[in-house]
Scaffold this motif. Structure first.
Motif, PDB file in Angstrom:
ATOM      1  N   LEU A 239     -69.211 -73.586   6.842  1.00 14.63           N
ATOM      2  CA  LEU A 239     -67.887 -73.609   6.206  1.00 14.63           C
ATOM      3  C   LEU A 239     -67.662 -74.867   5.363  1.00 14.63           C
ATOM      4  CD1 LEU A 239     -65.808 -72.288   9.241  1.00 14.63           C
ATOM      5  CD2 LEU A 239     -66.212 -71.059   7.090  1.00 14.63           C
ATOM      6  N   LYS A 240     -68.597 -75.787   5.369  1.00 14.50           N
ATOM      7  CA  LYS A 240     -68.409 -77.043   4.637  1.00 14.50           C
ATOM      8  C   LYS A 240     -68.398 -76.793   3.121  1.00 14.50           C
ATOM      9  CE  LYS A 240     -70.574 -79.967   8.157  1.00 14.50           C
ATOM     10  NZ  LYS A 240     -71.725 -80.860   8.488  1.00 14.50           N
ATOM     11  N   PRO A 241     -67.581 -77.539   2.397  1.00 16.31           N
ATOM     12  CA  PRO A 241     -67.451 -77.344   0.941  1.00 16.31           C
ATOM     13  C   PRO A 241     -68.777 -77.461   0.177  1.00 16.31           C
ATOM     14  CG  PRO A 241     -65.731 -78.801   1.784  1.00 16.31           C
ATOM     15  CD  PRO A 241     -66.679 -78.585   2.919  1.00 16.31           C
ATOM     16  N   GLU A 242     -69.686 -78.245   0.694  1.00 17.91           N
ATOM     17  CA  GLU A 242     -70.966 -78.438  -0.008  1.00 17.91           C
ATOM     18  C   GLU A 242     -71.808 -77.159  -0.087  1.00 17.91           C
ATOM     19  OE1 GLU A 242     -71.523 -81.089   3.389  1.00 17.91           O
ATOM     20  OE2 GLU A 242     -73.667 -80.740   3.146  1.00 17.91           O
ATOM     21  N   TYR A 243     -71.433 -76.144   0.697  1.00 21.54           N
ATOM     22  CA  TYR A 243     -72.209 -74.900   0.683  1.00 21.54           C
ATOM     23  C   TYR A 243     -71.507 -73.777  -0.090  1.00 21.54           C
ATOM     24  CZ  TYR A 243     -74.526 -77.408   4.482  1.00 21.54           C
ATOM     25  OH  TYR A 243     -75.179 -78.362   5.220  1.00 21.54           O
ATOM     26  N   LYS A 244     -70.631 -74.144  -0.993  1.00 22.24           N
ATOM     27  CA  LYS A 244     -69.872 -73.148  -1.759  1.00 22.24           C
ATOM     28  C   LYS A 244     -70.809 -72.202  -2.515  1.00 22.24           C
ATOM     29  CE  LYS A 244     -65.943 -74.388  -3.388  1.00 22.24           C
ATOM     30  NZ  LYS A 244     -65.078 -73.481  -2.604  1.00 22.24           N
ATOM     31  N   GLY A 245     -70.616 -70.926  -2.295  1.00 23.85           N
ATOM     32  CA  GLY A 245     -71.386 -69.893  -2.981  1.00 23.85           C
ATOM     33  C   GLY A 245     -72.838 -69.778  -2.568  1.00 23.85           C
ATOM     34  N   LYS A 246     -73.210 -70.379  -1.440  1.00 25.75           N
ATOM     35  CA  LYS A 246     -74.638 -70.449  -1.097  1.00 25.75           C
ATOM     36  C   LYS A 246     -75.044 -69.691   0.166  1.00 25.75           C
ATOM     37  CE  LYS A 246     -75.162 -74.975  -3.318  1.00 25.75           C
ATOM     38  NZ  LYS A 246     -75.758 -74.340  -4.519  1.00 25.75           N
ATOM     39  N   VAL A 247     -74.096 -69.191   0.963  1.00 31.65           N
ATOM     40  CA  VAL A 247     -74.453 -68.612   2.263  1.00 31.65           C
ATOM     41  C   VAL A 247     -74.633 -67.096   2.139  1.00 31.65           C
ATOM     42  CG1 VAL A 247     -73.826 -68.401   4.677  1.00 31.65           C
ATOM     43  CG2 VAL A 247     -73.127 -70.439   3.391  1.00 31.65           C
ATOM     44  N   ALA A 248     -75.858 -66.647   2.171  1.00 31.26           N
ATOM     45  CA  ALA A 248     -76.189 -65.227   2.007  1.00 31.26           C
ATOM     46  C   ALA A 248     -76.650 -64.622   3.332  1.00 31.26           C
ATOM     47  CB  ALA A 248     -77.270 -65.071   0.947  1.00 31.26           C
ATOM     48  N   MET A 249     -76.780 -63.315   3.323  1.00 28.63           N
ATOM     49  CA  MET A 249     -77.300 -62.599   4.486  1.00 28.63           C
ATOM     50  C   MET A 249     -78.377 -61.619   4.027  1.00 28.63           C
ATOM     51  SD  MET A 249     -73.775 -61.642   6.497  1.00 28.63           S
ATOM     52  CE  MET A 249     -74.559 -61.220   8.054  1.00 28.63           C
ATOM     53  N   ASN A 250     -79.072 -61.068   5.002  1.00 30.20           N
ATOM     54  CA  ASN A 250     -80.100 -60.084   4.691  1.00 30.20           C
ATOM     55  C   ASN A 250     -79.532 -58.683   4.843  1.00 30.20           C
ATOM     56  OD1 ASN A 250     -82.400 -58.657   4.282  1.00 30.20           O
ATOM     57  ND2 ASN A 250     -83.285 -59.102   6.274  1.00 30.20           N
TER      58      ASN A 250
ATOM     59  N   PRO B 257     -87.460 -62.553  -0.722  1.00 29.78           N
ATOM     60  CA  PRO B 257     -88.291 -63.665  -1.197  1.00 29.78           C
ATOM     61  C   PRO B 257     -88.025 -63.979  -2.673  1.00 29.78           C
ATOM     62  CG  PRO B 257     -89.595 -62.215   0.182  1.00 29.78           C
ATOM     63  CD  PRO B 257     -88.272 -61.529  -0.024  1.00 29.78           C
ATOM     64  N   ALA B 258     -87.757 -62.927  -3.447  1.00 33.04           N
ATOM     65  CA  ALA B 258     -87.513 -63.136  -4.878  1.00 33.04           C
ATOM     66  C   ALA B 258     -86.226 -63.914  -5.113  1.00 33.04           C
ATOM     67  CB  ALA B 258     -87.451 -61.790  -5.599  1.00 33.04           C
ATOM     68  N   THR B 259     -85.167 -63.601  -4.347  1.00 31.84           N
ATOM     69  CA  THR B 259     -83.904 -64.325  -4.556  1.00 31.84           C
ATOM     70  C   THR B 259     -84.022 -65.775  -4.096  1.00 31.84           C
ATOM     71  OG1 THR B 259     -82.978 -63.650  -2.396  1.00 31.84           O
ATOM     72  CG2 THR B 259     -82.570 -62.199  -4.282  1.00 31.84           C
ATOM     73  N   ILE B 260     -84.840 -66.006  -3.068  1.00 35.54           N
ATOM     74  CA  ILE B 260     -85.079 -67.390  -2.636  1.00 35.54           C
ATOM     75  C   ILE B 260     -85.835 -68.144  -3.728  1.00 35.54           C
ATOM     76  CG2 ILE B 260     -86.318 -68.843  -0.992  1.00 35.54           C
ATOM     77  CD1 ILE B 260     -85.825 -66.699   1.128  1.00 35.54           C
ATOM     78  N   GLU B 261     -86.846 -67.516  -4.238  1.00 39.99           N
ATOM     79  CA  GLU B 261     -87.671 -68.167  -5.265  1.00 39.99           C
ATOM     80  C   GLU B 261     -86.851 -68.482  -6.520  1.00 39.99           C
ATOM     81  OE1 GLU B 261     -91.205 -65.989  -6.069  1.00 39.99           O
ATOM     82  OE2 GLU B 261     -91.864 -67.327  -7.682  1.00 39.99           O
ATOM     83  N   LYS B 262     -85.909 -67.591  -6.843  1.00 41.75           N
ATOM     84  CA  LYS B 262     -85.069 -67.808  -8.030  1.00 41.75           C
ATOM     85  C   LYS B 262     -83.910 -68.767  -7.761  1.00 41.75           C
ATOM     86  CE  LYS B 262     -85.929 -63.135  -9.839  1.00 41.75           C
ATOM     87  NZ  LYS B 262     -85.319 -61.789 -10.046  1.00 41.75           N
ATOM     88  N   GLY B 263     -83.750 -69.181  -6.509  1.00 38.79           N
ATOM     89  CA  GLY B 263     -82.648 -70.074  -6.166  1.00 38.79           C
ATOM     90  C   GLY B 263     -81.321 -69.365  -6.026  1.00 38.79           C
ATOM     91  N   GLU B 264     -81.352 -68.029  -5.911  1.00 36.41           N
ATOM     92  CA  GLU B 264     -80.107 -67.257  -5.813  1.00 36.41           C
ATOM     93  C   GLU B 264     -79.545 -67.240  -4.394  1.00 36.41           C
ATOM     94  OE1 GLU B 264     -81.197 -64.066  -9.385  1.00 36.41           O
ATOM     95  OE2 GLU B 264     -81.255 -63.440  -7.281  1.00 36.41           O
ATOM     96  N   THR B 265     -80.408 -67.445  -3.413  1.00 36.24           N
ATOM     97  CA  THR B 265     -79.970 -67.473  -2.010  1.00 36.24           C
ATOM     98  C   THR B 265     -80.553 -68.731  -1.363  1.00 36.24           C
ATOM     99  OG1 THR B 265     -81.845 -66.047  -1.437  1.00 36.24           O
ATOM    100  CG2 THR B 265     -79.724 -64.974  -1.797  1.00 36.24           C
ATOM    101  N   GLN B 266     -79.872 -69.830  -1.524  1.00 32.66           N
ATOM    102  CA  GLN B 266     -80.400 -71.114  -1.050  1.00 32.66           C
ATOM    103  C   GLN B 266     -80.199 -71.309   0.445  1.00 32.66           C
ATOM    104  OE1 GLN B 266     -78.865 -74.212  -3.634  1.00 32.66           O
ATOM    105  NE2 GLN B 266     -79.369 -73.037  -5.458  1.00 32.66           N
TER     106      GLN B 266
END
Length: 384
Positions: free
Chosen positions: A188-199, A249-258
């Motif tokens: 929930l920390k502000p530094e993770y804005k837009g970054k928390v994904a799920m499978n 793996p592709a979204t991780i590699e592209k930096g879309e799901t950090q």
């Protein structure tokens, strides 16, 4: 799985279209029925019904094929498992739509009944195994190692049997995220804005369902109360931290799901893959929400290749099959037994992410109730 085997809305919808089309396809033939040497493979409940494992192998080879869906090659090492099974028995595995979710598997069983392309076997999240058994979709079958599988990890008649599993974990690209989160509270920390994904979508995919259950445990919920987990994701979404892109793996590699909430065996398997691409993928089992779950195997009651389906089950629950799951960082259901009898690959076991304590498991009733609660509340929680 990773690949996401839970590409929810888009892929699931696409599969639904495909299965519907297959249901109407002319000329599709049902090949089920298999009387092999006087044995009806479709109703056999053990290798003994065939006259032993060798006779089961013989019957399966005569069928020659096994049709599966929702088995991504990089999920729990399924790619190698499929290769080894084909090489050992000379049976071709037709692997379709590997990124499909558990709900898609159930849908395919229902809509393709009587067709060659119906799935012979299923690999399901626990909640879907329970509901599928209740609907009468599976065939009872006890593998030769059935009695060694702990109580609570199998249906008494073998309609479903847990096979491998892991803990919900948080994966993180340490080269892009200064401090990787180690708890649900951190997310929930502000530094993770837009970054928390799920499978995947938790209403369709077992991995994401478990992520919500773990979030519930981290926020005052229990196996009887998944609502705090739904509320957590609502809060995460309101904070702008929830990322609806489904991890692959592709979204991780592209930096879309950090940052990705996923099984530890998936996140652990990503790490060596991503190292080769210059990504430092870290894995933490959250300190405030430990949730362990196993995936279950089941045989389609109307499997077009019933003997091959039963041989596949025998292979998965053999020491060879179980060690192949372990090679994919998944924890096989026979790990305790294999550790005791010396058949476990110790080097592989030592590579598993470390976790303190013993896992607890929800009951069937608790899972069913949680699944219903999630189905009615998830869309509203993340639509704001």
């Amino acid at each position: 799985m990773f690949t996401s085997r839970a590409r929810a809305a888009g892929a699931a919808a696409a599969l639904t279209v495909v299965t519907a089309a297959c249901g109407a396809a002319p000329g599709t033939q049902a090949t089920t029925q298999a009387s092999q040497g006087g044995v009806n493979a479709a109703t056999a409940t053990s290798a003994a019904d065939f006259g032993g494992l060798d006779k089961l192998v013989e019957a399966a080879k005569k069928e020659g094929n096994l049709h599966v869906i929702a088995l991504p090659p990089n999920w729990a090492n399924y790619g190698e498992i499929i290769e080894k099974f084909q090489a050992k028995y000379g049976i071709k595995i037709e692997s379709e739509t590997p990124d499909a979710a558990s709900a898609d598997e159930i849908n395919a069983v229902k809509t393709r009944k009587g067709q060659d392309r119906a799935p012979d076997v299923l690999d399901l999240g626990q909640s879907f195994a329970l509901s599928g058994a209740a609907e009468g979709l599976f065939a009872p079958y006890k593998v030769q190692t059935f009695d060694k599988i702990p109580e609570g990890q199998k249906d008494a008649t073998g309609l479903w049997v847990n096979d491998y599993g892991g803990y919900v974990s948080i994966g993180c690209d340490a080269k892009k995220i200064t401090t990787c989160p180690t708890s649900f509270a951190d997310l929930l920390k502000p530094e993770y804005k837009g970054k928390v994904a799920m499978n995947g979508n938790p209403t369709k995919a077992g991995s994401a369902f478990a992520g919500v259950y773990a979030a519930a445990l981290a926020n005052g919920g229990s196996f009887d109360d998944i609502q705090p987990g739904i509320d957590f994701f609502k809060k995460l979404n309101a904070a702008g931290n929830y990322n609806p892109v489904e991890t692959t793996p592709a979204t991780i590699e592209k930096g879309e799901t950090q940052i990705s909430i996923d099984w530890d065996y998936n996140n652990a398997a990503y790490a060596p893959q991503m190292t080769a691409k210059g990504i430092d993928w870290k894995v933490n089992v959250p300190t405030d929400g430990k949730y362990f779950q196993m995936y279950a195997q089941a045989i389609n009651k109307d499997a077009p290749h019933p003997a091959a389906a039963r041989l596949w089950q025998e292979y998965l629950y053999s020491a060879e099959g179980q060690n192949l799951f372990l090679k994919g960082f998944a924890r096989p259901v026979l790990l305790p037994t294999m550790t005791a009898d010396g058949t476990v690959d110790k080097a592989l076991a030592e590579k598993l992410p470390s976790v303190d304590g013993s896992p607890a498991f929800p009951t069937t009733a608790q899972v069913d109730a949680a699944k219903a609660k999630l189905a009615s509340g998830w869309d509203a929680a993340i639509s704001g």
